[in-house]
Design an enzyme around this catalytic site. Structure first.
Site, PDB file in Angstrom:
ATOM      1  N   ASP A 186      37.581  42.222  37.530  1.00 18.18           N
ATOM      2  CA  ASP A 186      36.455  42.356  38.452  1.00 18.18           C
ATOM      3  C   ASP A 186      35.449  41.270  38.127  1.00 18.18           C
ATOM      4  O   ASP A 186      34.959  41.176  37.003  1.00 18.18           O
ATOM      5  CB  ASP A 186      35.818  43.738  38.294  1.00 18.18           C
ATOM      6  CG  ASP A 186      34.633  43.911  39.228  1.00 18.18           C
ATOM      7  OD1 ASP A 186      34.848  43.858  40.450  1.00 18.18           O
ATOM      8  OD2 ASP A 186      33.513  44.074  38.733  1.00 18.18           O
ATOM      9  N   GLU A 270      39.867  40.308  43.287  1.00 13.28           N
ATOM     10  CA  GLU A 270      39.341  40.557  44.616  1.00 13.28           C
ATOM     11  C   GLU A 270      39.204  39.228  45.359  1.00 13.28           C
ATOM     12  O   GLU A 270      38.883  38.210  44.757  1.00 13.28           O
ATOM     13  CB  GLU A 270      37.952  41.169  44.455  1.00 13.28           C
ATOM     14  CG  GLU A 270      37.650  42.266  45.425  1.00 13.28           C
ATOM     15  CD  GLU A 270      36.339  42.931  45.042  1.00 13.28           C
ATOM     16  OE1 GLU A 270      35.766  43.579  45.898  1.00 13.28           O
ATOM     17  OE2 GLU A 270      35.912  42.800  43.885  1.00 13.28           O
ATOM     18  N   ASP A 352      31.930  48.342  36.836  1.00 12.97           N
ATOM     19  CA  ASP A 352      32.828  47.185  36.804  1.00 12.97           C
ATOM     20  C   ASP A 352      34.232  47.557  36.317  1.00 12.97           C
ATOM     21  O   ASP A 352      35.235  47.111  36.868  1.00 12.97           O
ATOM     22  CB  ASP A 352      32.250  46.082  35.913  1.00 12.97           C
ATOM     23  CG  ASP A 352      30.953  45.536  36.470  1.00 12.97           C
ATOM     24  OD1 ASP A 352      30.736  45.696  37.681  1.00 12.97           O
ATOM     25  OD2 ASP A 352      30.167  44.972  35.692  1.00 12.97           O
TER      26      ASP A 352
END
Ligand SMILES: [Zn+2]
Length: 400
Positions: A186, A270, A352
């Protein structure tokens, strides 16, 4: 596979002068060809019998006139001018494909560089031979074995570097990752990266630390009289500080991406809309400081070198808002909320780490479905969902 190694050069004064002159020739040729391109295109519009401009014709044209009109061009390698015009051709190709804007003129002192094609130079141990100059010392040996494709000599702050592109002829340059498992990464503003294992790469935020000094140096430049020697000195100081920030950032990105790819085979990240995020004035500096786009690029190529792979999870997948234990999605979660408790199962999450675990799960499920041949896993389904054209363009542009 093409890969490049950037090596610091140790030129003496004569050699450094040659480099500056060759870079100047390259810039002149590029700007000359760009102007000529515009002129020939206008002529073509006025009279369609005239040919459209193209880089090969422009190179021939410059070759025909350079002896008479620009005799100083002959003092440096012919590659300087030729390759610069070739690069202009690429710039126009990108422009026609709508990847970039119309090519602009090059400025002196900004990205000073020239390119050599592979028949024009030679690398031996810690030396590189430049045409019409001779052997120049390098700080280290060329790291990769294979066919040398080209070299670009460029100036960063007040040092010269040779970026040598090599075709390694094989895909896997490094041993496979130690742990064949999966990890979710992340990316964040307060910490560079949080792994699903709970490990955190803080990132040093080099730019923020150096901001005060950069501002002071930039002010010093603007106070000096234009064209003066003092201004030149102040500019050099500023450029050195910028280079220092870049080095610190690049070092930590490389250490983090190497550490992750060395240990894990499957990496879920991501698909951040970096360009869009940079539009947020409050966060833009912090995000630019982190270098997310570069981080993802490094993860992808380093994973490839070890035979691993990076799974990019769809931008709209709510990785932060989904509970990694029970899969329930909560409605609201502000950026300031670092911890939250799931209403359904009562687990307290670190924001996170929870997001990273979700990304790991998505990466694993997408690999399973890809290997199973069904191609119907949830992550896979989301990834092939047609996205609006504009978004595709944005995400591409920001990571290229
Ligand atoms: Zn839950």
């Amino acid at each position: 596979m093409l890969t490049a190694h950037q090596i610091r050069l140790d030129p003496n004064n004569v050699q450094a002068t040659y480099f500056a002159r060759a870079a100047g020739t390259a810039r002149f040729a590029y700007n000359w060809a760009l102007e000529e391109w515009g002129r020939q295109y206008q002529a073509h519009l006025a009279n369609p019998n005239l040919p459209k401009p193209n880089e090969a014709a422009l190179r021939r044209q410059l070759n025909a006139i350079k002896r008479a009109e620009f005799p100083w061009m002959l003092e440096v390698t012919k590659c300087a001018a030729q390759e610069a015009i070739r690069q202009l051709g690429t710039a126009f190709k990108n422009f026609f494909a709508k990847r970039t804007g119309y090519p602009t003129f090059h400025r002196k002192g900004v990205n000073d560089r020239f390119t050599l094609s592979n028949d024009q130079f030679e690398v031996q141990d810690k030396h590189i031979r430049i045409p019409k100059l001779g052997w120049v010392r390098m700080r280290e040996c060329l790291r990769y074995k294979g066919r040398v494709v080209s070299a670009c000599i460029c100036r960063i702050a007040d040092h010269w570097y040779a970026s040598i592109t090599v075709d390694t002829l094989e895909e896997r340059l490094l041993p496979p990752s130690e742990n064949q498992g999966a990890v979710g990464v992340d990316l964040g503003v307060s910490n560079l990266a949080t792994l699903s294992t709970g490990e955190v790469f803080t990132g040093s935020k080099a730019l923020r630390c150096a901001q005060k000094q950069l501002r002071r140096l930039a002010k010093a430049v603007s106070r000096k009289e234009k064209g003066s020697h003092n201004r030149h000195k102040a500019k050099r100081k500023l450029a050195r500080q910028h280079a220092r920030v870049r080095n610190i950032r690049s070092n930590e990105l490389h250490q983090a991406s190497t550490s992750i790819t060395r240990r894990f085979h499957t990496i879920g990240i991501e698909d951040l809309n970096v360009k869009g995020m940079l539009g947020n004035r409050c966060l833009s500096r912090a995000i630019a400081d982190m270098g997310f786009g570069e981080f993802r690029r490094q993860l992808e190529y380093k994973a490839k070198w070890r035979g691993g792979h990076v799974v990019v999870v769809d931008r709209w997948y709510p990785s932060s808002k989904t509970c990694s234990c029970c899969g329930v999605k909560i409605e609201t979660l502000t950026l300031a909320q670092r911890h939250w408790t799931c209403q359904a199962c009562g687990t307290t999450h670190d924001r996170d780490v929870n997001a990273a675990i979700n990304l790991r799960n998505m990466a694993v499920s997408s690999t399973v479905s890809a290997c199973g041949g069904e191609g119907a896993g949830p992550a896979r389904e989301r990834r092939v969902k047609p996205a609006p054209v504009k978004q595709e363009f944005n995400s591409k542009a920001s990571f290229e």
